[in-house]
Design an enzyme around this catalytic site. Structure first.
Site, PDB file in Angstrom:
ATOM      1  N   HIS A 143     -39.415  40.099 -68.792  1.00 12.36           N
ATOM      2  CA  HIS A 143     -38.508  40.586 -69.996  1.00 12.36           C
ATOM      3  C   HIS A 143     -37.071  39.117 -69.408  1.00 12.36           C
ATOM      4  CE1 HIS A 143     -35.583  43.653 -70.279  1.00 12.36           C
ATOM      5  NE2 HIS A 143     -36.537  44.398 -70.393  1.00 12.36           N
TER       6      HIS A 143
ATOM      7  N   CYS B 239     -38.323  48.342 -66.601  1.00 12.75           N
ATOM      8  CA  CYS B 239     -38.966  46.986 -66.110  1.00 12.75           C
ATOM      9  C   CYS B 239     -38.069  45.916 -65.034  1.00 12.75           C
ATOM     10  CB  CYS B 239     -38.680  46.578 -68.279  1.00 12.75           C
ATOM     11  SG  CYS B 239     -39.479  47.270 -69.346  1.00 12.75           S
TER      12      CYS B 239
END
Length: 176
Positions: free
Chosen positions: A139, A151
């Site tokens: 992301h 992430c």
């Protein structure tokens, strides 16, 4: 050749995204990125902030249709009630769910732009192991060098560039 978790050997393909100390190597480019606040971890656990070592398949893409055009023909829109269950005790742990939802879940439709474009990996999915950690997404980053909760995050223009070039079989390779 590279070593994955568990000691198995694999060869990175041209279509793979490979994390290196300099950034993510993909399609002949090295793109700056950030990883989890817990660093690269071999034994991922819920809430440790680590980015897990391994070969993670790309299994989906989500985007905010109110903020950007559809990045690929297979991307799915993020709706107002879309959530990601992060409750390890719930049967829907590490799955997309819809509000209202009683268990702990992260909103995918955020006020900030972090999840305007999300590339999903198969980390601990589709049948999640208890407390092995929920989703590992690709992301947008908050800012260069600012860590994630596990992430892999990119500048928005680099994330979009990646999104438009990944194919069926693209993998995220995270080495120890």
């Amino acid at each position: 050749m590279a070593e994955a978790s568990g000691g198995s050997i694999f060869k990175a393909k041209k279509t793979d995204i490979v994390l290196t100390p300099l950034g993510a190597r993909f399609r002949g480019r090295v793109l700056p990125c950030t990883v989890g606040r817990g660093g690269i971890v071999a034994d991922k656990r819920e809430s440790d902030g680590g980015t897990p070592v391994g070969v993670h398949g790309i299994v989906g893409m989500l985007y905010r249709p109110d903020r950007m055009p559809k990045p690929t023909n297979w991307a799915l829109p993020i709706g107002p009630g879309d959530l990601w269950c992060d409750d390890p005790a719930h049967e829907d742990y590490n799955l997309m769910v819809r509000a209202p939802f009683a268990a702990s879940a992260e909103a995918l439709r955020r006020a900030d732009p972090l999840y305007d474009l999300v590339i999903l990996t198969d980390w601990n999915w589709p049948r999640a192991e208890y407390k092995r950690g929920s989703a590992i997404f690709l992301h947008r980053w908050r800012r260069p060098g600012y860590p994630t909760e596990g992430c892999v995050a990119f500048a928005p223009e680099h994330l979009l560039w990646i999104a438009r070039r990944i194919t069926f079989g693209t993998r995220l390779i995270v080495r120890a």
